[in-house]
Design a protein around this motif. Sequence first.
Motif, PDB file in Angstrom:
ATOM      1  N   ALA A  49       6.289-138.293  -7.864  1.00 16.36           N
ATOM      2  CA  ALA A  49       5.683-137.673  -6.677  1.00 16.36           C
ATOM      3  C   ALA A  49       6.543-136.536  -6.157  1.00 16.36           C
ATOM      4  CB  ALA A  49       5.460-138.733  -5.600  1.00 16.36           C
ATOM      5  N   LYS A  50       7.852-136.707  -6.197  1.00 14.16           N
ATOM      6  CA  LYS A  50       8.746-135.623  -5.774  1.00 14.16           C
ATOM      7  C   LYS A  50       8.566-134.391  -6.658  1.00 14.16           C
ATOM      8  CE  LYS A  50      12.480-138.510  -3.862  1.00 14.16           C
ATOM      9  NZ  LYS A  50      13.897-138.932  -4.056  1.00 14.16           N
ATOM     10  N   ILE A  51       8.485-134.625  -7.965  1.00 12.78           N
ATOM     11  CA  ILE A  51       8.273-133.497  -8.882  1.00 12.78           C
ATOM     12  C   ILE A  51       6.926-132.844  -8.613  1.00 12.78           C
ATOM     13  CG2 ILE A  51       7.989-132.855 -11.307  1.00 12.78           C
ATOM     14  CD1 ILE A  51       9.972-135.098 -12.008  1.00 12.78           C
ATOM     15  N   ALA A  52       5.899-133.662  -8.368  1.00 11.16           N
ATOM     16  CA  ALA A  52       4.566-133.116  -8.092  1.00 11.16           C
ATOM     17  C   ALA A  52       4.568-132.253  -6.836  1.00 11.16           C
ATOM     18  CB  ALA A  52       3.561-134.263  -7.943  1.00 11.16           C
ATOM     19  N   ARG A  53       5.305-132.663  -5.818  1.00 10.95           N
ATOM     20  CA  ARG A  53       5.374-131.861  -4.585  1.00 10.95           C
ATOM     21  C   ARG A  53       6.074-130.522  -4.838  1.00 10.95           C
ATOM     22  NH1 ARG A  53       7.138-137.105  -2.400  1.00 10.95           N
ATOM     23  NH2 ARG A  53       5.253-138.188  -1.652  1.00 10.95           N
ATOM     24  N   ILE A  54       7.099-130.538  -5.668  1.00 11.35           N
ATOM     25  CA  ILE A  54       7.785-129.282  -6.017  1.00 11.35           C
ATOM     26  C   ILE A  54       6.829-128.373  -6.783  1.00 11.35           C
ATOM     27  CG2 ILE A  54       9.647-128.279  -7.390  1.00 11.35           C
ATOM     28  CD1 ILE A  54      11.282-130.815  -6.775  1.00 11.35           C
ATOM     29  N   MET A  55       6.095-128.932  -7.748  1.00 10.38           N
ATOM     30  CA  MET A  55       5.098-128.145  -8.494  1.00 10.38           C
ATOM     31  C   MET A  55       4.100-127.505  -7.535  1.00 10.38           C
ATOM     32  SD  MET A  55       3.762-130.306 -11.776  1.00 10.38           S
ATOM     33  CE  MET A  55       4.765-130.731 -13.181  1.00 10.38           C
ATOM     34  N   ARG A 286      17.016-139.157 -17.036  1.00 11.37           N
ATOM     35  CA  ARG A 286      18.047-138.443 -16.282  1.00 11.37           C
ATOM     36  C   ARG A 286      17.523-137.075 -15.841  1.00 11.37           C
ATOM     37  NH1 ARG A 286      21.521-134.514 -16.637  1.00 11.37           N
ATOM     38  NH2 ARG A 286      20.837-133.931 -18.751  1.00 11.37           N
ATOM     39  N   ARG A 287      16.843-136.393 -16.752  1.00 10.65           N
ATOM     40  CA  ARG A 287      16.336-135.060 -16.420  1.00 10.65           C
ATOM     41  C   ARG A 287      15.213-135.130 -15.387  1.00 10.65           C
ATOM     42  NH1 ARG A 287      16.135-131.767 -22.217  1.00 10.65           N
ATOM     43  NH2 ARG A 287      18.389-131.829 -22.619  1.00 10.65           N
ATOM     44  N   LEU A 288      14.366-136.147 -15.486  1.00  8.03           N
ATOM     45  CA  LEU A 288      13.317-136.313 -14.481  1.00  8.03           C
ATOM     46  C   LEU A 288      13.930-136.528 -13.097  1.00  8.03           C
ATOM     47  CD1 LEU A 288      10.752-138.578 -16.363  1.00  8.03           C
ATOM     48  CD2 LEU A 288      10.326-136.252 -15.551  1.00  8.03           C
ATOM     49  N   GLU A 289      14.988-137.323 -13.041  1.00  7.29           N
ATOM     50  CA  GLU A 289      15.659-137.566 -11.764  1.00  7.29           C
ATOM     51  C   GLU A 289      16.243-136.271 -11.221  1.00  7.29           C
ATOM     52  OE1 GLU A 289      16.446-139.731  -8.561  1.00  7.29           O
ATOM     53  OE2 GLU A 289      15.579-140.652 -10.358  1.00  7.29           O
ATOM     54  N   GLU A 290      16.837-135.479 -12.096  1.00  7.83           N
ATOM     55  CA  GLU A 290      17.388-134.194 -11.675  1.00  7.83           C
ATOM     56  C   GLU A 290      16.283-133.259 -11.195  1.00  7.83           C
ATOM     57  OE1 GLU A 290      20.910-132.915 -11.980  1.00  7.83           O
ATOM     58  OE2 GLU A 290      20.966-135.078 -11.619  1.00  7.83           O
ATOM     59  N   ALA A 291      15.154-133.239 -11.926  1.00  2.02           N
ATOM     60  CA  ALA A 291      14.032-132.379 -11.524  1.00  2.02           C
ATOM     61  C   ALA A 291      13.466-132.814 -10.178  1.00  2.02           C
ATOM     62  CB  ALA A 291      12.939-132.415 -12.591  1.00  2.02           C
ATOM     63  N   ALA A 292      13.394-134.115  -9.950  1.00  2.00           N
ATOM     64  CA  ALA A 292      12.872-134.627  -8.680  1.00  2.00           C
ATOM     65  C   ALA A 292      13.746-134.220  -7.507  1.00  2.00           C
ATOM     66  CB  ALA A 292      12.760-136.150  -8.747  1.00  2.00           C
ATOM     67  N   ASN A 293      15.026-134.019  -7.753  1.00  2.00           N
ATOM     68  CA  ASN A 293      15.951-133.617  -6.700  1.00  2.00           C
ATOM     69  C   ASN A 293      16.230-132.113  -6.697  1.00  2.00           C
ATOM     70  OD1 ASN A 293      16.655-136.218  -5.421  1.00  2.00           O
ATOM     71  ND2 ASN A 293      17.374-136.744  -7.455  1.00  2.00           N
ATOM     72  N   GLY A 294      15.408-131.376  -7.452  1.00  2.00           N
ATOM     73  CA  GLY A 294      15.504-129.921  -7.445  1.00  2.00           C
ATOM     74  C   GLY A 294      16.699-129.355  -8.178  1.00  2.00           C
ATOM     75  N   ARG A 295      17.338-130.155  -9.024  1.00  2.00           N
ATOM     76  CA  ARG A 295      18.532-129.685  -9.725  1.00  2.00           C
ATOM     77  C   ARG A 295      18.272-129.392 -11.202  1.00  2.00           C
ATOM     78  NH1 ARG A 295      20.724-134.049  -6.610  1.00  2.00           N
ATOM     79  NH2 ARG A 295      20.789-135.353  -8.491  1.00  2.00           N
ATOM     80  N   TYR A 296      17.023-129.475 -11.614  1.00  2.00           N
ATOM     81  CA  TYR A 296      16.661-129.189 -13.008  1.00  2.00           C
ATOM     82  C   TYR A 296      15.249-128.630 -12.997  1.00  2.00           C
ATOM     83  CZ  TYR A 296      16.253-129.849 -18.079  1.00  2.00           C
ATOM     84  OH  TYR A 296      16.108-129.645 -19.438  1.00  2.00           O
ATOM     85  N   TRP A 298      11.591-128.238 -13.529  1.00  2.00           N
ATOM     86  CA  TRP A 298      10.569-129.164 -14.028  1.00  2.00           C
ATOM     87  C   TRP A 298       9.827-128.582 -15.224  1.00  2.00           C
ATOM     88  CZ3 TRP A 298       5.760-127.043 -14.016  1.00  2.00           C
ATOM     89  CH2 TRP A 298       5.482-126.033 -13.073  1.00  2.00           C
ATOM     90  N   GLN A 299       9.781-127.254 -15.322  1.00  2.00           N
ATOM     91  CA  GLN A 299       9.089-126.619 -16.446  1.00  2.00           C
ATOM     92  C   GLN A 299       9.675-127.064 -17.789  1.00  2.00           C
ATOM     93  OE1 GLN A 299      10.263-125.105 -13.756  1.00  2.00           O
ATOM     94  NE2 GLN A 299       8.722-123.720 -12.888  1.00  2.00           N
ATOM     95  N   GLU A 300      10.994-127.340 -17.804  1.00  2.00           N
ATOM     96  CA  GLU A 300      11.640-127.768 -19.041  1.00  2.00           C
ATOM     97  C   GLU A 300      11.135-129.140 -19.495  1.00  2.00           C
ATOM     98  OE1 GLU A 300      13.754-125.946 -20.842  1.00  2.00           O
ATOM     99  OE2 GLU A 300      13.550-124.284 -19.415  1.00  2.00           O
ATOM    100  N   MET A 301      10.600-129.924 -18.575  1.00  2.00           N
ATOM    101  CA  MET A 301      10.118-131.258 -18.918  1.00  2.00           C
ATOM    102  C   MET A 301       8.768-131.219 -19.621  1.00  2.00           C
ATOM    103  SD  MET A 301      12.654-132.913 -17.864  1.00  2.00           S
ATOM    104  CE  MET A 301      12.005-134.502 -18.361  1.00  2.00           C
ATOM    105  N   LEU A 302       8.169-130.036 -19.726  1.00  2.00           N
ATOM    106  CA  LEU A 302       6.890-129.897 -20.422  1.00  2.00           C
ATOM    107  C   LEU A 302       7.060-129.636 -21.908  1.00  2.00           C
ATOM    108  CD1 LEU A 302       5.007-127.807 -17.741  1.00  2.00           C
ATOM    109  CD2 LEU A 302       4.554-130.190 -18.361  1.00  2.00           C
ATOM    110  N   GLU A 303       8.305-129.532 -22.372  1.00  2.00           N
ATOM    111  CA  GLU A 303       8.548-129.384 -23.800  1.00  2.00           C
ATOM    112  C   GLU A 303       8.045-130.628 -24.517  1.00  2.00           C
ATOM    113  OE1 GLU A 303      12.263-128.600 -26.897  1.00  2.00           O
ATOM    114  OE2 GLU A 303      12.628-128.848 -24.758  1.00  2.00           O
ATOM    115  N   ASN A 304       7.351-130.427 -25.631  1.00  2.00           N
ATOM    116  CA  ASN A 304       6.734-131.533 -26.367  1.00  2.00           C
ATOM    117  C   ASN A 304       5.795-132.340 -25.474  1.00  2.00           C
ATOM    118  OD1 ASN A 304       8.199-130.921 -28.749  1.00  2.00           O
ATOM    119  ND2 ASN A 304       9.967-132.020 -27.938  1.00  2.00           N
TER     120      ASN A 304
END
Length: 430
Positions: A49-55, A286-296, A298-304
Amino acid sequence: MKQVKIAMIGAGSFVFSMSLLYDMIVESQLPGSKLVLMDVNLASAERMAKIARIMAAESGVSMSIEATSDLTAALKDADYVTTSVAAGLIKRYDTDREIILKYGIKEPVSECGGVGGLSYTLRSVQLVMDIVREMERVCPNAWLLNVSNPLPRVMTAVARHSSIRGLGFCSVAQGGVDGYLNVSSWLHRHAEELDVVSAGLNHFSWLLSVRDRSTGEDLLAEANEAVRRGAWEWQPRTPGWLEQYGSVPLAGDSHTGEYLPFPDEIKVSEHGGYHGSDEERVERLRRLEEAANGRYPWQEMLENRSWERPGLVIHALATNTSLKQNMLNIPNRGYIRNLPDEIIVEVPANITNGKVEGCVVGDLPEPVRQLCEQVSRVHECSVRAAVTGDMDLVDEAIDIDPAITQKAAAKEAIRELIRVNADVLPLFKH
């Protein structure tokens, strides 16, 4: 556009959730909608949900986004429900394979066929039907958009044993996110240059037509010849199936091989299931957690990313716009003329004016038709077993499954599999 509520059940999915969020928030942009992410692991739902709000913020989309572990709250008054769920997928899948091997049975990826597919069916049908029963109670008019495996059997359960409208999504026959990438590579063309038609059953869909989109030139013979010459070299069994059945099975060796006897010359280890290694899953978390906290990013998580696009179908249904899908898993209503009506088939489909209609593809080649009809009988029988807890139906499913050659050993193995999965199989007496 009417404001809609979308419930994502299994929002902590390893790959699917990121793809669905991107399609609904960034690509489709459904402003004013309510998106509820539900997972039995609340922390996973809150992370997504945090990632979705950032998106949404970065895309300028106003959307209510919530997280919950409460199924009823997520489903209440939903218009669309997506399911990407499994009962302890990796652990139970590995246990299945260990037990199957213990009984001397050889199988490839065991998602939709064989002893492993039957064990998976019993668990998944129970899980999804629990969700569907709650949908019937709190959002009876909602659409169910399912990617949970074994897809054709889950969708058979929904169609045969509920009042919910269901669509099943699996794009393995495409070979990529957009368009038939395998077919286009054989012909050294871009996917958008081709009109390709495949049909059959999920993980058992066959190449029926290839044409040049501009000229209408028939390229099917050229595509078939390319496969014969080894253009799909990482699928070494497929050319033999082309010669035997007269058509290319687009799911490739491992998935097609779920439904057919396993060759003695191939090692089981060469065709194991793959859902990411332990290391890959830890790193993705780990990367999802970083993306949720704005430190990674999220676009990179769409690879594959997942190849399935139910978010686009939700947009088309919600906005009454038109969309062509290369494949959907839906009840057969004359779409494949020489297969029985109402069995779950995989066919192209159109979404128009809030309705979903499969495309008529005609007849399957006769050898392919015979295979698909036999496999669909296994699907139907295994689902009846799953919704009733009837061991006679479990045995019947084994008896008629062409992928299972060691019938007695399979019946012993499935009884052990039911015992070790007793906690998620309440309908079976132990």
